[in-house]
Design an enzyme around this catalytic site. Structure first.
Site, PDB file in Angstrom:
ATOM      1  N   HIS A  76       0.848  -1.202   0.000  1.00  0.00           N
ATOM      2  CA  HIS A  76       0.000   0.000   0.000  1.00  0.00           C
ATOM      3  C   HIS A  76       0.876   1.243   0.000  1.00  0.00           C
ATOM      4  O   HIS A  76       1.786   1.357   0.817  1.00  0.00           O
ATOM      5  CB  HIS A  76      -0.935   0.001   1.209  1.00  0.00           C
ATOM      6  N   TYR A 205      -9.065   5.503   7.717  1.00  0.00           N
ATOM      7  CA  TYR A 205      -9.189   5.826   9.135  1.00  0.00           C
ATOM      8  C   TYR A 205     -10.210   6.961   9.243  1.00  0.00           C
ATOM      9  O   TYR A 205      -9.993   8.025   8.664  1.00  0.00           O
ATOM     10  CB  TYR A 205      -7.848   6.285   9.704  1.00  0.00           C
ATOM     11  N   PRO A 297      -4.041  -0.028  18.860  1.00  0.00           N
ATOM     12  CA  PRO A 297      -3.833  -0.506  17.475  1.00  0.00           C
ATOM     13  C   PRO A 297      -3.938   0.562  16.398  1.00  0.00           C
ATOM     14  O   PRO A 297      -3.662   0.297  15.241  1.00  0.00           O
ATOM     15  CB  PRO A 297      -4.946  -1.544  17.326  1.00  0.00           C
ATOM     16  N   LYS A 301       1.221  -0.393  15.187  1.00  0.00           N
ATOM     17  CA  LYS A 301       2.629  -0.472  15.578  1.00  0.00           C
ATOM     18  C   LYS A 301       2.979  -1.707  16.396  1.00  0.00           C
ATOM     19  O   LYS A 301       4.169  -1.993  16.583  1.00  0.00           O
ATOM     20  CB  LYS A 301       3.024   0.783  16.365  1.00  0.00           C
ATOM     21  N   TYR A 388       4.029   6.479  10.079  1.00  0.00           N
ATOM     22  CA  TYR A 388       3.163   5.359   9.703  1.00  0.00           C
ATOM     23  C   TYR A 388       3.952   4.265   8.978  1.00  0.00           C
ATOM     24  O   TYR A 388       3.784   3.082   9.262  1.00  0.00           O
ATOM     25  CB  TYR A 388       2.010   5.838   8.823  1.00  0.00           C
TER      26      TYR A 388
HETATM   27  C1  PHB Z   1      -5.988  -4.473  10.799  1.00  0.00           C
HETATM   28  O1  PHB Z   1      -5.937  -4.724   9.579  1.00  0.00           O
HETATM   29  O2  PHB Z   1      -6.446  -5.284  11.616  1.00  0.00           O
HETATM   30  C2  PHB Z   1      -5.490  -3.146  11.271  1.00  0.00           C
HETATM   31  C3  PHB Z   1      -4.963  -2.263  10.352  1.00  0.00           C
HETATM   32  C4  PHB Z   1      -4.506  -1.030  10.777  1.00  0.00           C
HETATM   33  C5  PHB Z   1      -4.569  -0.690  12.109  1.00  0.00           C
HETATM   34  C6  PHB Z   1      -5.058  -1.590  13.033  1.00  0.00           C
HETATM   35  C7  PHB Z   1      -5.539  -2.834  12.607  1.00  0.00           C
HETATM   36  O3  PHB Z   1      -4.142   0.518  12.502  1.00  0.00           O
END
Ligand code: PHB
Ligand code: APR
Length: 397
Positions: A76, A205, A297, A301, A388
């Protein structure tokens, strides 16, 4: 009790930290034994996140376990921040001079590492909970563990505590030798896994008055979604429809219209916590991964910090066995913690920016204003992007 087993590095926990450490050590002829509380099936069935930083991807290549990831993982180049009905893309590759992330489930990664370990006849004692780490201040630490109802001992030169937040390694250290830092967030994440195509080709997000939402994926046909929920909420309170409807409400109209829903494969609630234990080394006991630190989460990280700990710890142990050096072992804790605290800060910042903490309307306006600044400024979006994709590992040789 049987005759104690002996190895160079005793590893508690066959999660990503323990397995990756064992793999990197074995490539340098360093012997290790892993004791794991759960069964193989249980460890391989865990549903966890799946965003890999550049540094973690490089470490998996170095460990020789990247083949399936390279084949099935998704590279990505950006993420989308959604707020106030808008979608603003953060071009990770452009803003960081070429860095990207890899979408590859931690579940798959753990399976690859276990397969590689067992294919090389590496020892993993499943269903063998460690009870305590003894004599870690001596030159011969011992892991006392239980196997088939019998107490056993593993004698080693070093112990790597990779047994997660609830493990015994950190708990074996007397409180006067450790300082812990903790922050609990007043909400959780309700997550669903479903075999439906992702709503977007990149992660979204979303900040919304009703709370945070995240659109993620495991493959082009399997999606992972999260909505912020109350800490005391229960999965039983949520039908599939209730989940999908709430998710749609929190997404900009364009994404909500594209969202394809379907029956859950799995649904669970995870609390959000920031936690750090210092130092990450006491005598001949070294902590790595969730045993030493937990991040919410939001910044993806957790797995990557386990990776960077293992990057530093593996190099320190390789230098010890290869050249008799102890300086890297002595620098492990401080070096790993510098990167840990930066990730703790980034995860706290992104969590604070994207989640609903209270009903005070000014707080949401402040978040929207900050998102407007971050997404509209090269400096602001570059700071987000470089954190990130993963901050570089320090020179450690
Ligand atoms: C996930 O794909 O479970 C996932 C992706 C990004 C995050 C947290 C969880 O920041
Ligand atoms: N004895 C043996 N094994 C134990 C014990 C014990 N007393 N206690 C826990 N374990 C095992 C757990 O069953 C688990 O398999 O230790 C392992 C720890 O693995 P993880 O929790 O996955 O931790 P880590 O390897 O540090 O990986 C961190 O996992 O939780 C995610 O978000 C986190 O992505 C991050 C990653």
């Amino acid at each position: 009790m049987n005759k104690p087993q002996r190895t160079q590095v005793g590893i508690i926990g066959s999660g990503p930290a323990g397995l990756l450490l064992a793999q990197l050590l074995s490539r340098h002829g360093i012997d290790s034994v892993i004791v794991e509380r759960q069964s193989r099936a249980h460890v391989e069935a865990r549903i966890r996140a799946g965003v890999l930083e550049q540094g973690t991807v490089a470490l998996l290549r170095e460990a020789g376990v990247s083949q399936r990831m390279e084949r099935e993982g998704l590279v990505h180049e950006g993420i989308t921040l959604a707020f106030a009905g808008r979608r603003e893309r953060i071009d990770l590759r452009k803003l960081t001079g070429g860095s990207t992330v890899m979408i590859y489930g931690q579940t798959e990664l753990t399976r690859d590492l276990i397969n590689a370990r067992l294919a090389a006849n590496g020892a993993i004692h499943f269903e063998s909970p460690a009870l305590v780490v003894e004599d870690y201040l001596s030159e011969q630490p011992r892991i006392v563990y239980e196997q088939n109802g019998q107490q056993q001992e593993l004698h080693c030169d070093f112990v790597a505590g990779c047994d997660g937040y609830h493990g015994v390694a950190r708990q074996s250290v007397s409180a006067d030798k450790l300082q812990v830092f903790e922050k609990l967030y007043p909400f959780g994440w309700l997550g669903i896994l479903a075999d439906v195509p992702p709503v977007d080709h990149e992660l979204i997000y979303a900040n919304h008055e009703r709370g945070f939402a995240l659109c993620s994926m495991r493959s082009p046909t399997r999606s992972r979604y999260y909505v912020q929920c109350a800490l005391d909420d229960k999965v039983e309170n949520w039908s599939d429809d209730a989940f999908w409807n709430e998710l749609r409400r929190r997404l900009p109209a364009e994404s909500a219209a594209q969202l394809i829903s379907g029956p859950r494969l799995e649904m669970s609630i995870a609390p959000l916590r920031s936690f750090v234990a210092e130092p990450m080394r006491v005598g001949r006991l070294f902590l790595a991964g969730d045993a030493a630190h937990i991040v919410p989460p939001t910044g993806a990280k957790g797995l990557n910090l386990a990776g960077s700990d293992v990057f530093y710890l593996s190099r320190a142990l390789i230098a010890y066995y290869g050249e008799g050096r102890t300086d890297l072992l002595d620098r492990y804790s401080a070096t790993a913690l510098r990167r840990v605290w930066k990730a703790i800060r980034f995860s706290w910042w992104l969590t604070s920016l994207m989640h609903k903490f209270d009903d005070d309307p000014i707080n949401h306006r402040l978040q929207v204003a900050e998102l407007d600044y971050v997404t509209g400024s090269v400096a602001g979006s570059t700071a987000l992007a470089e954190n990130y994709v993963g901050l570089p590992f320090e020179k450690f040789e």
